[in-house]
Enzyme design. Structure first.
Site, short mmCIF file in Angstrom:
data_model
loop_
_atom_site.label_atom_id
_atom_site.label_comp_id
_atom_site.label_asym_id
_atom_site.label_seq_id
_atom_site.Cartn_x
_atom_site.Cartn_y
_atom_site.Cartn_z
CB THR A 46 -11.91 -18.75 51.68
OG1 THR A 46 -10.45 -18.26 51.90
CG2 THR A 46 -11.75 -19.45 52.96
CB THR A 48 -9.83 -13.99 47.37
OG1 THR A 48 -10.90 -13.30 47.48
CG2 THR A 48 -9.19 -13.59 46.65
CB CYS A 49 -7.54 -18.29 49.83
SG CYS A 49 -8.08 -17.27 50.86
CB SER A 50 -9.75 -21.75 45.80
OG SER A 50 -9.85 -22.22 47.06
CG LEU A 54 -3.09 -22.51 45.37
CD1 LEU A 54 -2.15 -22.29 45.86
CD2 LEU A 54 -3.97 -23.18 46.18
#
EC number: 1.11.1.15
Length: 241
Positions: A46, A48-50, A54
């Site tokens: 997703t 923001t996560c990528s 992270l």
């Protein structure tokens, strides 16, 4: 959502796929007699996560280890195949990917929420925590706001809590190509200064077009520090001088 500070993490067995084998990993293996940072997020791949969550943790793992952190774990309510593919796609080898496919750990943390509006079903709320010998010392839980807030569970906030006096180095990127002696010289200089950096290899990660587009030059190495174009290896020596 609930704050679990002062409480033990849930006792869960995670089904992981390592190579072509199923390997069960327990929370005892992950947390007992260790100091661990965990960050949890709504889903692999997703935006923001990528793009933010992270990568920054992966970048700062060497710094966290300087301050006594044994491991950095990312937990998501995704199966192990998705988590393995995400790790490979992001080249995030400093972080341990924990698949909470059934949401058991996340539910035990009081962080399982409905994301039906996005078609996700049950997922994890975004948070981070510092865990010592299986007991949660500190949690940073994103505010209960619509959407996917990302304000307090980031790597820099956690690092500031663990090491308030530490000054995070500026991000460094270096464009290189295989067999380039000047590239090797520049990388060695960065290593000698104890600085971490991201290497972008021509022919693998980018092309000379990318180098020209961002630096205006057609030679390598090209080094960028904190958003500023430094130049080649000789320019890097002058910069440190």
């Amino acid at each position: 959502m609930s704050n679990m500070e002062g409480k033990k993490v849930p006792q869960v067995t995670f089904r992981t796929r390592q190579g072509d084998q199923w390997v069960d990993v327990t929370t005892s293996e992950l947390f007992d007699n260790k100091t661990v940072v965990v960050f949890s997020l709504p889903g692999a791949f997703t935006p923001t996560c990528s793009s933010s969550h992270l990568p920054r943790y992966n970048e700062l793992v060497p710094v966290f280890k300087q301050y006594g952190i044994d491991d950095i774990l990312v937990v998501s309510v995704n199966d192990t195949f998705v988590m393995n593919a995400w790790k490979e796609a992001e080249d995030a080898n400093n972080v341990k990917f924990i698949p909470d496919g059934n949401g058991t750990f996340t539910e035990g943390m009081g962080m399982l929420v409905g994301k039906d509006d996005l078609g996700f079903g049950k997922r994890s709320w975004r948070y981070s925590m510092l865990v010592k010998n299986g007991v949660v010392e500190k949690m940073f839980i994103e505010p209960n706001e619509p959407g996917d807030p990302f304000k307090v569970s980031d790597a820099d906030t956690m690092l500031k809590y663990i090491a308030p006096d530490f000054r995070v180095q500026e991000s460094i990127a270096i464009f290189t190509k295989p067999g380039c002696p000047y590239c090797a010289k520049a990388k060695q200089l960065l290593h000698d200064k104890g600085l971490s950096f991201e290497e972008i290899v021509l022919g693998h990660d980018a092309t000379i077009v990318s180098v020209r587009a961002v630096s205006g030059r057609s030679t390598v190495p090209q080094i960028f520090i904190g958003g500023k174009h430094i130049g080649g290896s000789d320019d890097l020596e002058k910069y440190f001088a």
